[in-house]
Design a protein around this motif. Structure first.
Motif, PDB file in Angstrom:
ATOM      1  N   VAL A  98     -15.856 -22.351 -15.038  1.00  0.00           N
ATOM      2  CA  VAL A  98     -16.172 -23.328 -15.549  1.00  0.00           C
ATOM      3  C   VAL A  98     -15.141 -24.435 -14.763  1.00  0.00           C
ATOM      4  O   VAL A  98     -14.113 -24.218 -14.028  1.00  0.00           O
ATOM      5  CB  VAL A  98     -15.753 -23.440 -16.892  1.00  0.00           C
ATOM      6  N   GLN A  99     -15.527 -25.696 -15.281  1.00  0.00           N
ATOM      7  CA  GLN A  99     -14.517 -26.889 -14.734  1.00  0.00           C
ATOM      8  C   GLN A  99     -13.570 -26.949 -15.623  1.00  0.00           C
ATOM      9  O   GLN A  99     -13.775 -26.809 -17.138  1.00  0.00           O
ATOM     10  CB  GLN A  99     -15.351 -28.202 -14.867  1.00  0.00           C
ATOM     11  N   ALA A 100     -12.333 -26.942 -15.128  1.00  0.00           N
ATOM     12  CA  ALA A 100     -11.037 -26.816 -15.958  1.00  0.00           C
ATOM     13  C   ALA A 100     -11.188 -28.103 -17.026  1.00  0.00           C
ATOM     14  O   ALA A 100     -11.215 -29.437 -16.755  1.00  0.00           O
ATOM     15  CB  ALA A 100      -9.650 -27.094 -15.080  1.00  0.00           C
ATOM     16  N   PRO A 101     -10.800 -27.777 -18.209  1.00  0.00           N
ATOM     17  CA  PRO A 101     -10.766 -28.874 -19.331  1.00  0.00           C
ATOM     18  C   PRO A 101      -9.534 -29.900 -18.788  1.00  0.00           C
ATOM     19  O   PRO A 101      -8.711 -29.478 -18.207  1.00  0.00           O
ATOM     20  CB  PRO A 101     -10.509 -28.051 -20.742  1.00  0.00           C
ATOM     21  N   GLU A 102      -9.701 -31.002 -19.422  1.00  0.00           N
ATOM     22  CA  GLU A 102      -8.472 -32.200 -19.069  1.00  0.00           C
ATOM     23  C   GLU A 102      -7.152 -31.526 -19.200  1.00  0.00           C
ATOM     24  O   GLU A 102      -6.382 -31.846 -18.379  1.00  0.00           O
ATOM     25  CB  GLU A 102      -8.815 -33.314 -19.658  1.00  0.00           C
ATOM     26  N   TRP A 103      -6.965 -30.898 -20.657  1.00  0.00           N
ATOM     27  CA  TRP A 103      -5.354 -30.558 -20.764  1.00  0.00           C
ATOM     28  C   TRP A 103      -5.073 -29.324 -19.641  1.00  0.00           C
ATOM     29  O   TRP A 103      -4.021 -29.475 -19.183  1.00  0.00           O
ATOM     30  CB  TRP A 103      -5.059 -30.352 -22.279  1.00  0.00           C
ATOM     31  N   VAL A 104      -6.201 -28.557 -19.352  1.00  0.00           N
ATOM     32  CA  VAL A 104      -5.690 -27.653 -18.542  1.00  0.00           C
ATOM     33  C   VAL A 104      -5.669 -28.096 -17.151  1.00  0.00           C
ATOM     34  O   VAL A 104      -4.721 -27.567 -16.311  1.00  0.00           O
ATOM     35  CB  VAL A 104      -6.932 -26.548 -18.298  1.00  0.00           C
ATOM     36  N   ALA A 105      -6.491 -29.164 -16.584  1.00  0.00           N
ATOM     37  CA  ALA A 105      -6.310 -29.588 -15.300  1.00  0.00           C
ATOM     38  C   ALA A 105      -4.989 -30.235 -14.951  1.00  0.00           C
ATOM     39  O   ALA A 105      -4.673 -30.199 -13.902  1.00  0.00           O
ATOM     40  CB  ALA A 105      -7.628 -30.248 -15.228  1.00  0.00           C
ATOM     41  N   ALA A 106      -4.609 -30.859 -16.151  1.00  0.00           N
ATOM     42  CA  ALA A 106      -3.095 -31.349 -16.015  1.00  0.00           C
ATOM     43  C   ALA A 106      -2.138 -30.258 -15.278  1.00  0.00           C
ATOM     44  O   ALA A 106      -1.092 -31.018 -14.764  1.00  0.00           O
ATOM     45  CB  ALA A 106      -2.525 -31.948 -17.237  1.00  0.00           C
ATOM     46  N   HIS A 107      -2.283 -29.214 -15.565  1.00  0.00           N
ATOM     47  CA  HIS A 107      -1.533 -28.173 -15.134  1.00  0.00           C
ATOM     48  C   HIS A 107      -2.036 -27.446 -13.970  1.00  0.00           C
ATOM     49  O   HIS A 107      -1.101 -26.912 -13.103  1.00  0.00           O
ATOM     50  CB  HIS A 107      -1.026 -27.202 -16.154  1.00  0.00           C
ATOM     51  N   LEU A 108      -3.188 -26.938 -13.776  1.00  0.00           N
ATOM     52  CA  LEU A 108      -3.644 -25.861 -13.116  1.00  0.00           C
ATOM     53  C   LEU A 108      -4.379 -26.909 -11.989  1.00  0.00           C
ATOM     54  O   LEU A 108      -4.560 -26.372 -10.793  1.00  0.00           O
ATOM     55  CB  LEU A 108      -4.788 -25.189 -13.657  1.00  0.00           C
ATOM     56  N   GLY A 109      -4.461 -28.297 -12.284  1.00  0.00           N
ATOM     57  CA  GLY A 109      -5.456 -28.762 -11.207  1.00  0.00           C
ATOM     58  C   GLY A 109      -6.977 -28.893 -11.461  1.00  0.00           C
ATOM     59  O   GLY A 109      -7.444 -28.138 -11.884  1.00  0.00           O
TER      60      GLY A 109
END
Length: 225
Positions: A98-109
């Motif tokens: 999946v595309q990383a959710p916004e809060w996840v993308a803040a850490h994972l990219g």
């Protein structure tokens, strides 16, 4: 001579571990830290991100960055060993890209990652619904994470063994919320409840390779003492 991101993080960690900076203390403003460590604003943000990933500090929107109470952290070994108790079983429900959710993308990219979903059950009763979002670099080393089945003993342990890179886990936040529609579906709840939510960040070196969220059903407490 200019400082380094690792040097700033190590200095602040030492002060926190030594008790000079206590839980609840606010870190100095970014401009002060830039001057103190001779770093750019971006480098200061990266150092603070490392401290957040290891659970040393947390942000309070609009107010600043504060020292966390590390007595409430759950270490990697305790987290893994504490997943199930006698009579409980883990059910791996799905593993999809999946595309990383916004809060996840803040850490994972930003971008694609592997989303793994499972529940902890006691008979028909769902006690906990967990999700993890894992960096695709891990999938290159542990391709089985793309399948909805367990890694023995965990994907973190398998990755560490195969890559030679240690994996650490810091409990990012422990909070409560009213159930979302997804929570109710995963936990088999018919109505809204307050549930405990734990979010964890998995790192290898200075890189975040996974983010986890565990939602605990009403009546199934999580000890954080």
């Amino acid at each position: 001579m200019a400082g380094t991101v690792a040097g700033m993080a190590a200095y602040l960690k030492a002060r926190i571990d030594g008790g000079t900076l206590e839980p609840g203390n606010k870190l100095p403003p970014t401009r002060f830290l830039m001057h103190q460590f001779d770093l750019s604003d971006n480098a200061v943000y990266r150092a603070i991100a490392l401290l957040k990933a290891e659970g040393y500090v947390y942000s309070h929107q609009g107010k600043g960055v504060f020292v966390a109470d590390r007595r409430k952290l759950i270490s990697g070994a305790e987290r893994i060993q504490g997943i199930t108790q006698v009579g409980e079983t883990i059910h791996h429900k799905r593993s999809v890209r999946v595309q990383a959710p916004e809060w996840v993308a803040a850490h994972l990219g930003e971008g694609e990652c592997v989303n793994r979903v499972r529940t902890v059950n006691r008979g028909e009763l769902v006690l906990q619904a967990s999700q993890s979002w894992v960096h695709l670099d891990v999938a290159e080393v542990v391709p089985e994470i793309d399948e909805p089945r367990p890694c023995n003993p965990t994907w973190q342990a398998v990755y560490a063994e195969r890559s030679g890179n240690s994996v650490e886990v810091a409990s990012k936040t422990v909070d409560a919320r009213i159930t979302t529609a997804e929570d109710r579906e995963e936990l088999n709840l018919d109505d809204d409840f307050a549930v405990l939510v734990m979010r964890s960040i998995y790192v290898t070196g200075n890189k975040v390779i996974g983010v986890g969220e565990g939602v605990y059903a009403p009546g199934h407490p999580l000890s954080i003492s």
